[in-house]
Design an enzyme around this catalytic site. Structure first.
Site, short mmCIF file in Angstrom:
data_model
loop_
_atom_site.label_atom_id
_atom_site.label_comp_id
_atom_site.label_asym_id
_atom_site.label_seq_id
_atom_site.Cartn_x
_atom_site.Cartn_y
_atom_site.Cartn_z
N SER A 147 3.99 21.03 10.97
CA SER A 147 4.38 22.24 10.26
C SER A 147 4.30 23.38 11.26
O SER A 147 3.60 23.29 12.28
CB SER A 147 3.43 22.52 9.09
OG SER A 147 3.61 23.83 8.58
N TYR A 160 -5.09 23.82 5.66
CA TYR A 160 -3.73 23.36 5.99
C TYR A 160 -3.45 23.57 7.48
O TYR A 160 -2.95 22.68 8.16
CB TYR A 160 -2.72 24.12 5.13
CG TYR A 160 -1.32 23.55 5.19
CD1 TYR A 160 -1.01 22.37 4.51
CD2 TYR A 160 -0.32 24.16 5.93
CE1 TYR A 160 0.26 21.84 4.55
CE2 TYR A 160 0.96 23.64 5.99
CZ TYR A 160 1.25 22.47 5.29
OH TYR A 160 2.51 21.94 5.34
#
Length: 274
Positions: A147, A160
């Site tokens: 990501s 995250y």
């Protein structure tokens, strides 16, 4: 199979294939003549993806798999070997979950363990189990879905960010280890993609409207991301940043790291407050 043809007629294993980017990869590979093992925590959605593939005349197997558990990833590999009659030549470690909205020290430890278990340990398990199989064949590809969070380090996304940063570091390490061994490693680093990760994740309600606006303005389709990534895999590229905002963040973080960190913090406070 040469690296230039990895996206064609591949024998692929995809985790998190029940929806989103994982399903997009599965359907795109099937359209190219691939045979696909569709793994997902939810066996029903895994089977839905496999059924769509079969409807188009390709072969697919649905497997229930919790990637946070090593023994289930090992069982996935055995099921794939049996289905293909040999080891796969493409593995896509895609399964992931989202969490955000709370600062470090406020985020419940339960969320830390949940996110790290799926996002980090899931990819570690996938690489640990499948990389030796591909290396033994002397050909193949591994796509790890990272990501932009792996290097953007936006505030209020500690678990995250940390999990995806670990996946990027693992991808870079594995790419170095696979150099000259016929196995290509590609790290996919998108910003927002139009999937259900926000709906199914543990996202604080205070940032949900902001995330929804970001998706509406800059989000791209999972299908487009899958095609871009497979093209990059065929070219042997390590990093895939499929959107312009991802590439801008990459450059800002690399060239002005201290200014970037301060700016990200100030911007986050302004956007959340507004």
């Amino acid at each position: 199979m040469s690296s230039s043809k990895l996206s064609q007629a591949s024998q692929a294993v995809i985790t998190g294939a029940g929806s989103g980017i994982g399903r997009a990869f599965a359907l795109e590979l099937a359209r190219r003549g691939g045979r696909v093992v569709c793994a997902d925590l939810n066996p029903a959605t895994a089977e839905q993806t496999a059924a769509q593939i079969r409807e188009h005349g390709a072969e697919a197997l649905a497997v229930a798999c919790d990637v946070s558990k090593l023994e289930q990833v090992e069982a996935l590999a055995e099921a794939a070997d049996a289905f293909f009659g040999e080891a796969p030549d493409l593995v896509i470690n895609n399964a992931g979950v989202g969490a955000g909205g709370k600062r470090v020290g406020e985020t419940p430890m339960e969320d830390w363990h949940w996110v790290m278990g799926v996002n980090m340990w899931g990819v570690i398990h996938g690489c640990h189990v499948f990389a030796p199989r591909l290396q033994a064949r002397g050909r193949g590809g591994i796509i790890n879905v990272c990501s932009t969070a792996s290097f953007a380090a936006a505030p209020s996304m500690g678990p995250y960010n940390a999990s995806k940063a670990a996946v990027l570091a693992l991808s870079e390490t594995l790419a170095a280890e696979c150099a000259g061994r016929g196995v290509t490693v590609t790290a996919l680093c998108p910003t927002v993609v139009k999937t259900n990760i926000f709906a199914n994740g543990r996202i604080d309600e205070s940032v949900t409207p902001l995330m929804n606006r970001w998706v509406a303005l800059t989000g791209v389709s999972a299908e487009g991301v899958a095609k871009t990534t497979l093209k990059a895999l065929d070219k042997g590229q390590l990093y895939v940043l499929p959107q312009i905002d991802a590439r801008l963040i990459w450059r800002a973080k690399r060239y002005l790291p201290a200014a970037y960190a301060r700016g990200a913090g100030l911007l986050s406070r302004f956007t959340v407050a507004s």
